[in-house]
Design a protein around this motif. Structure first.
Motif, PDB file in Angstrom:
ATOM      1  N   VAL A 153      37.387  46.215  25.068  1.00  0.00           N
ATOM      2  CA  VAL A 153      37.028  46.192  26.487  1.00  0.00           C
ATOM      3  C   VAL A 153      37.275  47.564  27.105  1.00  0.00           C
ATOM      4  N   SER A 154      36.294  48.065  27.864  1.00  0.00           N
ATOM      5  CA  SER A 154      36.468  49.338  28.565  1.00  0.00           C
ATOM      6  C   SER A 154      36.324  49.087  30.062  1.00  0.00           C
ATOM      7  N   VAL A 155      37.215  49.662  30.815  1.00  0.00           N
ATOM      8  CA  VAL A 155      37.192  49.525  32.263  1.00  0.00           C
ATOM      9  C   VAL A 155      37.435  50.891  32.882  1.00  0.00           C
ATOM     10  N   PRO A 156      37.046  51.098  34.106  1.00  0.00           N
ATOM     11  CA  PRO A 156      37.356  52.367  34.788  1.00  0.00           C
ATOM     12  C   PRO A 156      38.861  52.581  34.866  1.00  0.00           C
ATOM     13  N   LEU A 157      39.262  53.829  34.980  1.00  0.00           N
ATOM     14  CA  LEU A 157      40.679  54.175  34.982  1.00  0.00           C
ATOM     15  C   LEU A 157      41.450  53.479  36.087  1.00  0.00           C
ATOM     16  N   SER A 158      40.795  53.232  37.209  1.00  0.00           N
ATOM     17  CA  SER A 158      41.502  52.605  38.328  1.00  0.00           C
ATOM     18  C   SER A 158      41.885  51.160  38.025  1.00  0.00           C
ATOM     19  N   PHE A 159      41.296  50.578  36.957  1.00  0.00           N
ATOM     20  CA  PHE A 159      41.626  49.201  36.591  1.00  0.00           C
ATOM     21  C   PHE A 159      42.409  49.152  35.279  1.00  0.00           C
ATOM     22  N   ALA A 160      42.909  50.292  34.812  1.00  0.00           N
ATOM     23  CA  ALA A 160      43.616  50.333  33.528  1.00  0.00           C
ATOM     24  C   ALA A 160      44.894  49.515  33.556  1.00  0.00           C
ATOM     25  N   ASP A 161      45.559  49.459  34.722  1.00  0.00           N
ATOM     26  CA  ASP A 161      46.809  48.698  34.776  1.00  0.00           C
ATOM     27  C   ASP A 161      46.564  47.222  34.503  1.00  0.00           C
ATOM     28  N   ASP A 162      45.413  46.683  34.936  1.00  0.00           N
ATOM     29  CA  ASP A 162      45.096  45.279  34.649  1.00  0.00           C
ATOM     30  C   ASP A 162      44.874  45.073  33.158  1.00  0.00           C
ATOM     31  N   LEU A 163      44.230  46.051  32.504  1.00  0.00           N
ATOM     32  CA  LEU A 163      43.964  45.922  31.073  1.00  0.00           C
ATOM     33  C   LEU A 163      45.275  45.995  30.271  1.00  0.00           C
ATOM     34  N   TYR A 164      46.129  46.950  30.633  1.00  0.00           N
ATOM     35  CA  TYR A 164      47.400  47.040  29.911  1.00  0.00           C
ATOM     36  C   TYR A 164      48.285  45.834  30.209  1.00  0.00           C
ATOM     37  N   GLY A 165      48.174  45.271  31.373  1.00  0.00           N
ATOM     38  CA  GLY A 165      48.920  44.044  31.663  1.00  0.00           C
ATOM     39  C   GLY A 165      48.466  42.906  30.767  1.00  0.00           C
TER      40      GLY A 165
END
Length: 457
Positions: free
Chosen positions: A417-429
């Motif tokens: 999954v790739s997301v914009p940097l501003s949503f990286a915290d949700d992905l790492y969560g």
């Protein structure tokens, strides 16, 4: 590097997908405003003219040539003249037509949905009479009693106008031998001596008038009481045919002639597209703006001398000239830009409310890629909870092994999954929560924990 490129400040694909419906709605409103609210002018228009070789016919061809340069096809529609053109306008068979002043009045024009584009030129009343040997020249209309006079073709404005002239002189039409032939056959009848006179109400450009002014044995009636006629019939004006204007070398005519003249007016249906009205008025300025026998330079076209209400676009032209954009660019481009204000209004009505919808929709679309995996994690946890706690250890280990394999698959797919940097915290969560569920599985099956322990080489 390719994986890093997937993490950008924003996702163009998601932005397009989020804004797509909004863009389609705006485009649909734009199209509706462009086509329905302020439609483009038609490319074809029908112009009511007059009899063959008449001034109306000649001018009609000049208008067709002028508007052809702007991509408008003008189809001349021949008629007998003003009265027939009025009927054609009311029936919707022509869009615009030449008409003589006095053919209708203001109240009737408004009732019939007609507007004037301005007066174009004077149309003097030409009464040509045949010289009769031994008989004095006619100097008063009362002297026409008993003579055979062609008063103009049926459907033209001349018969009605001439009857009005006879009426103010106290002459009933029945006191004359009246015919109503078209102009050309009426001229033949006069030249061959089968009639005593004929009436025209036309511009001096009319070829038949030019010929009759120079024909021996035919003379022009001099309206010496012209000023009185203009008082009795206000739609008429007093004009003078100057001495020598026809042929200076031969001194034709040999003296000034006083004439009375209605004006030719360009009349249109009120529903004619405003852009076409602008084009016709601009063409009128080029065609009729010069000096003539009875007009000075720039006197015509004019908003004066017409009893029909003048269209707003025409009145604006007479006051301010051609529209600003049309002075510097083609008609169609100027028309498009002029109509853009409708699109700006439509945009302003939509873009403000819809702009508040797109950002939340974009955020939801990005986060939905992450949040939908929480449903998968919850399914894994639910399977662990549903496993019988007092059952055989091997059965519990099998459930744990199955759910761990499923969790590994989830983790592999989440890693893609790739997301914009501003949503990286949700992905790492999400990734940390996957590890949390893995630890829970391993804690419930110690043997499985040993199987998944990595032994360093």
């Amino acid at each position: 590097m390719n994986r890093i490129r997937k993490f950008t400040n924003f996702s163009v694909r998601d932005l397009v997908a989020s804004a797509g419906p909004t863009i389609l709605v705006i485009a649909a409103v734009f199209l509706a405003a462009y086509v329905i609210v302020d439609p483009a002018p038609p490319r074809k228009v029908v112009l009511g003219t007059g009899q063959d070789n008449s001034a109306y016919d000649v001018f009609g061809k000049r208008y067709a040539a002028a508007l052809k340069q702007d991509g408008i096809v003008v189809t001349p529609h021949g008629s007998h003249g003003s009265r027939e053109n009025l009927r054609l306008l009311k029936e919707g068979k022509v869009d615009i037509a030449f008409m003589q002043s006095g053919t209708t009045d203001e109240a009737a024009a408004e009732r019939d949905g007609l507007v004037s584009l301005g007066s174009l030129f004077t149309e003097p009343v030409w009464l040509f009479l045949r010289e009769r040997p031994g008989q004095p020249a006619v100097t008063q209309l009362t002297q026409l009693r008993g003579l055979k006079i062609n008063i103009g073709a049926k459907g033209s404005g001349a018969p009605r106008l001439f009857r009005q002239l006879l009426d103010v002189n106290g002459v009933a039409p029945g006191e004359l031998q009246v015919s109503q032939l078209d102009n050309t056959p009426a001229t033949v009848e006069l030249l061959e001596g089968r009639s005593d006179g004929l009436v025209f109400a036309a511009a001096p450009d009319d070829p038949l008038i030019q010929m009759l002014l120079q024909t021996p044995g035919v003379y022009l009636f001099d309206f010496t009481q012209a000023e009185a006629y203009t008082r009795r019939l206000p739609f008429l004006t007093h004009v003078t045919l100057p001495r020598g204007i026809v042929d200076l070398g031969r001194d034709l005519p040999a003296h000034d002639y006083h004439l009375i003249a209605p004006t030719a007016t360009l009349v249109a249906r009120a529903d004619l597209h405003p852009a076409l009205i602008e084009l016709f008025v601009q063409a009128a300025a080029r065609i009729h703006g010069g000096a003539g026998w009875f007009s000075q330079q720039g006197q015509f076209p004019s908003a004066r001398y017409t009893e029909i209400p003048v269209a707003g676009e025409a009145a604006k032209f007479y006051k301010d000239g051609a529209p600003f954009l049309q002075r510097y660019m083609s008609f169609w481009l100027a028309n498009f830009l002029d109509r853009m204000w409708v699109l700006v209004v439509a945009l302003g009505a939509l873009i403000l409310p819809l702009s508040k919808v797109v950002p939340p929709l974009y955020v939801w679309r990005i986060r939905s890629r992450i949040y939908r995996w929480y449903g998968q994690l919850r399914t894994v946890e639910q399977a662990l909870e549903d496993a019988p706690r007092d059952g055989p250890a091997e059965q519990r280990a099998q459930v744990a092994r199955t759910q761990l394999a499923r969790l590994n698959d989830i983790e592999d797919r989440v890693n893609q999954v790739s997301v914009p940097l501003s949503f990286a915290d949700d992905l790492y969560g999400l990734r940390s929560h996957i590890q949390f569920v893995r630890q829970r599985i391993l804690s419930q099956s110690p043997g499985l924990a040993q199987e998944n322990t990595v032994i360093p080489e």
